[in-house]
Design a protein around this motif. Structure first.
Motif, PDB file in Angstrom:
ATOM      1  N   LEU A  57      -3.598 -14.375  -5.248  1.00 13.42           N
ATOM      2  CA  LEU A  57      -4.384 -14.041  -6.427  1.00 13.42           C
ATOM      3  C   LEU A  57      -5.603 -13.192  -6.054  1.00 13.42           C
ATOM      4  O   LEU A  57      -5.906 -12.203  -6.726  1.00 13.42           O
ATOM      5  N   LEU A  58      -6.292 -13.565  -4.989  1.00 10.77           N
ATOM      6  CA  LEU A  58      -7.478 -12.806  -4.593  1.00 10.77           C
ATOM      7  C   LEU A  58      -7.110 -11.375  -4.229  1.00 10.77           C
ATOM      8  O   LEU A  58      -7.810 -10.426  -4.608  1.00 10.77           O
ATOM      9  N   CYS A  59      -6.023 -11.195  -3.499  1.00  8.83           N
ATOM     10  CA  CYS A  59      -5.571  -9.843  -3.143  1.00  8.83           C
ATOM     11  C   CYS A  59      -5.164  -9.062  -4.390  1.00  8.83           C
ATOM     12  O   CYS A  59      -5.497  -7.870  -4.537  1.00  8.83           O
ATOM     13  N   ALA A  60      -4.431  -9.710  -5.301  1.00  9.12           N
ATOM     14  CA  ALA A  60      -3.978  -9.032  -6.520  1.00  9.12           C
ATOM     15  C   ALA A  60      -5.156  -8.601  -7.378  1.00  9.12           C
ATOM     16  O   ALA A  60      -5.201  -7.461  -7.866  1.00  9.12           O
ATOM     17  N   PHE A  61      -6.132  -9.488  -7.573  1.00  2.12           N
ATOM     18  CA  PHE A  61      -7.278  -9.153  -8.416  1.00  2.12           C
ATOM     19  C   PHE A  61      -8.109  -8.033  -7.805  1.00  2.12           C
ATOM     20  O   PHE A  61      -8.635  -7.172  -8.524  1.00  2.12           O
ATOM     21  N   THR A  62      -8.251  -8.056  -6.487  1.00  5.71           N
ATOM     22  CA  THR A  62      -9.009  -7.000  -5.817  1.00  5.71           C
ATOM     23  C   THR A  62      -8.325  -5.648  -5.980  1.00  5.71           C
ATOM     24  O   THR A  62      -8.964  -4.646  -6.327  1.00  5.71           O
ATOM     25  N   LEU A  63      -7.005  -5.617  -5.769  1.00  6.94           N
ATOM     26  CA  LEU A  63      -6.263  -4.367  -5.943  1.00  6.94           C
ATOM     27  C   LEU A  63      -6.330  -3.873  -7.386  1.00  6.94           C
ATOM     28  O   LEU A  63      -6.491  -2.681  -7.646  1.00  6.94           O
ATOM     29  N   ILE A  64      -6.217  -4.806  -8.345  1.00  4.20           N
ATOM     30  CA  ILE A  64      -6.303  -4.436  -9.765  1.00  4.20           C
ATOM     31  C   ILE A  64      -7.663  -3.838 -10.071  1.00  4.20           C
ATOM     32  O   ILE A  64      -7.784  -2.825 -10.775  1.00  4.20           O
ATOM     33  N   GLY A  65      -8.717  -4.455  -9.547  1.00  6.99           N
ATOM     34  CA  GLY A  65     -10.067  -3.937  -9.770  1.00  6.99           C
ATOM     35  C   GLY A  65     -10.236  -2.539  -9.227  1.00  6.99           C
ATOM     36  O   GLY A  65     -10.785  -1.640  -9.900  1.00  6.99           O
ATOM     37  N   TRP A  66      -9.752  -2.285  -8.017  1.00  8.42           N
ATOM     38  CA  TRP A  66      -9.847  -0.948  -7.429  1.00  8.42           C
ATOM     39  C   TRP A  66      -9.069   0.069  -8.252  1.00  8.42           C
ATOM     40  O   TRP A  66      -9.544   1.181  -8.495  1.00  8.42           O
ATOM     41  N   VAL A  67      -7.856  -0.314  -8.689  1.00 10.83           N
ATOM     42  CA  VAL A  67      -7.027   0.611  -9.466  1.00 10.83           C
ATOM     43  C   VAL A  67      -7.704   0.974 -10.789  1.00 10.83           C
ATOM     44  O   VAL A  67      -7.766   2.151 -11.174  1.00 10.83           O
ATOM     45  N   PHE A  68      -8.238  -0.016 -11.500  1.00  2.48           N
ATOM     46  CA  PHE A  68      -8.885   0.258 -12.786  1.00  2.48           C
ATOM     47  C   PHE A  68     -10.162   1.069 -12.612  1.00  2.48           C
ATOM     48  O   PHE A  68     -10.470   1.933 -13.446  1.00  2.48           O
ATOM     49  N   ASN A  69     -10.922   0.808 -11.558  1.00  2.51           N
ATOM     50  CA  ASN A  69     -12.113   1.612 -11.307  1.00  2.51           C
ATOM     51  C   ASN A  69     -11.738   3.076 -11.029  1.00  2.51           C
ATOM     52  O   ASN A  69     -12.461   4.003 -11.400  1.00  2.51           O
ATOM     53  N   PHE A  70     -10.581   3.261 -10.379  1.00  5.39           N
ATOM     54  CA  PHE A  70     -10.115   4.613 -10.082  1.00  5.39           C
ATOM     55  C   PHE A  70      -9.591   5.309 -11.348  1.00  5.39           C
ATOM     56  O   PHE A  70      -9.825   6.496 -11.571  1.00  5.39           O
ATOM     57  N   LEU A  71      -8.862   4.543 -12.184  1.00 10.40           N
ATOM     58  CA  LEU A  71      -8.218   5.137 -13.365  1.00 10.40           C
ATOM     59  C   LEU A  71      -9.195   5.397 -14.508  1.00 10.40           C
ATOM     60  O   LEU A  71      -8.965   6.305 -15.321  1.00 10.40           O
ATOM     61  N   PHE A  72     -10.258   4.598 -14.603  1.00  9.86           N
ATOM     62  CA  PHE A  72     -11.139   4.666 -15.773  1.00  9.86           C
ATOM     63  C   PHE A  72     -11.664   6.081 -16.049  1.00  9.86           C
ATOM     64  O   PHE A  72     -11.644   6.529 -17.196  1.00  9.86           O
ATOM     65  N   PRO A  73     -12.110   6.821 -15.041  1.00  8.38           N
ATOM     66  CA  PRO A  73     -12.640   8.158 -15.348  1.00  8.38           C
ATOM     67  C   PRO A  73     -11.603   9.137 -15.870  1.00  8.38           C
ATOM     68  O   PRO A  73     -11.945  10.132 -16.503  1.00  8.38           O
ATOM     69  N   VAL A  74     -10.306   8.872 -15.607  1.00 12.84           N
ATOM     70  CA  VAL A  74      -9.271   9.834 -16.003  1.00 12.84           C
ATOM     71  C   VAL A  74      -8.492   9.393 -17.228  1.00 12.84           C
ATOM     72  O   VAL A  74      -7.581  10.116 -17.662  1.00 12.84           O
ATOM     73  N   MET A  75      -8.778   8.222 -17.783  1.00 14.16           N
ATOM     74  CA  MET A  75      -8.040   7.735 -18.948  1.00 14.16           C
ATOM     75  C   MET A  75      -8.859   7.940 -20.229  1.00 14.16           C
ATOM     76  O   MET A  75     -10.046   7.813 -20.245  1.00 14.16           O
TER      77      MET A  75
END
Length: 329
Positions: A311-329
């Motif tokens: 869970l900790l690994c999944a949430f961390t990866l999700i957080g990084w992905v959303f921080n990356f995607l937010f400026p382009v969505m």
């Protein structure tokens, strides 16, 4: 539906005890009363009805469908069922035990358990109004992916060997027998089914009620005691390390998917990046200490540690992905 528990807590804490809703103590006690009563009622109702269904249906057909060549569909179905059940993981434990007792593979059951606290219809509607449909769809897909991948992985490592003895026994019994071990479903009267469900309810509730109090009590003790503005001030820069830090900060806290949405809205409005906010809220909902105190009743420490790390690994990866995607969505 759950307003009655809020109203009961309002009456007991604010009216009868005379505590103020603006104090930390009042908020903590209100949280404890509301969540304890809600989980107790859900435990009793869900354990009874799941047991009644198990005693009334031919679970062997369901088990055979999910355990064989349709295992992939089983992960999807488990995660999908978790997505539409409005329960936190604490109150999902009776369904977990029901699936286990039916002989359904642990990975499929875990797909349900992982997805259930992350997604529900209220959270989806609130996210839709808060973030828009694109982020809401991505959130749903990511939440279900966590359940599906997690379930597949746990089956691959044969996680059933790390269930507590009574849960492992129920799984083995469910693989080989009909409910109650020897009575065919067709021959059970309604009275016999009720008796089976009643005994199952008393046995399981007797095992977990004290851990509900301890788990929710811990969450209540910590609820609301994080200083206002601390998270935004310390984790709002968007640097890579703020996401895993937000996940770790969320672990001691406790909420359900609906209750955490106002927190999410506050954090986003105060400048916390969307990915960091999601990582924090997912950790609060699905990886909190209170939840793991309850899960310890059905899992051994090794399985809990594996689940926790996943869970900790999944949430961390999700957080990084959303921080990356937010400026382009």
């Amino acid at each position: 539906m759950f307003q009655i528990f809020t109203q009961l807590a309002d009456w007991l804490i604010y009216d009868l005890a005379g505590l103020s809703s603006s104090t930390k103590v009042g908020q903590a006690l209100h949280f404890f009363v509301e969540d304890t009563t809600k989980i107790f009622v859900l435990l009793v109702v869900m354990i009874y009805f799941i047991a009644l269904i198990r005693a009334s249906l031919n679970v062997e057909r369901v088990r055979d469908f999910l355990a064989g060549k349709h295992r992939g569909a089983g992960y999807l179905m488990g995660a999908g069922f978790g997505a539409v059940t409005p329960f936190c993981s604490c109150s999902s434990i009776p369904i977990f035990l029901g699936f286990t007792s039916a002989g359904i593979p642990v990975g499929i059951t875990m797909a349900f358990l992982l997805t259930s606290p992350l997604i529900n219809e209220v959270a989806v509607l609130l996210l839709l109004s808060l973030l828009g449909w694109k982020f809401t769809v991505v959130y749903i897909l990511v939440g279900m992916a966590v359940g599906i991948v997690g379930g597949f992985f746990l089956d691959a490592i044969k996680a059933e060997r790390w269930l507590q003895s009574f849960a492992a026994k129920a799984l083995e019994q469910g693989r080989n027998n009909a409910p109650a071990g020897s009575v065919a479903v067709e021959s059970m009267s309604m009275s016999a089914r009720h008796q089976f469900a009643k005994e199952e309810t008393l046995e399981i509730f007797g095992r977990v009620w004290k851990w509900v109090i301890i788990g929710v009590g811990l969450g209540a003790a910590l609820h609301g005691f994080v200083p206002d503005g601390w998270i935004e001030a310390n984790l709002g820069d968007g640097q890579w390390w703020t996401v895993p830090s937000a996940v770790l900060v969320g672990i001691p806290l406790y909420s359900n998917a609906t209750g955490v949405i106002p927190v999410m809205e506050s954090l986003i409005n105060n400048g916390l990046p969307i990915g960091t906010t999601l990582a924090f809220c997912m950790s609060t909902v699905a990886a909190s200490f209170p939840e793991f105190i309850l899960l310890k009743q059905v899992m051994q420490w090794r399985l809990l540690a594996i689940l926790f790390a996943m869970l900790l690994c999944a949430f961390t990866l999700i957080g990084w992905v959303f921080n990356f995607l937010f400026p382009v969505m």
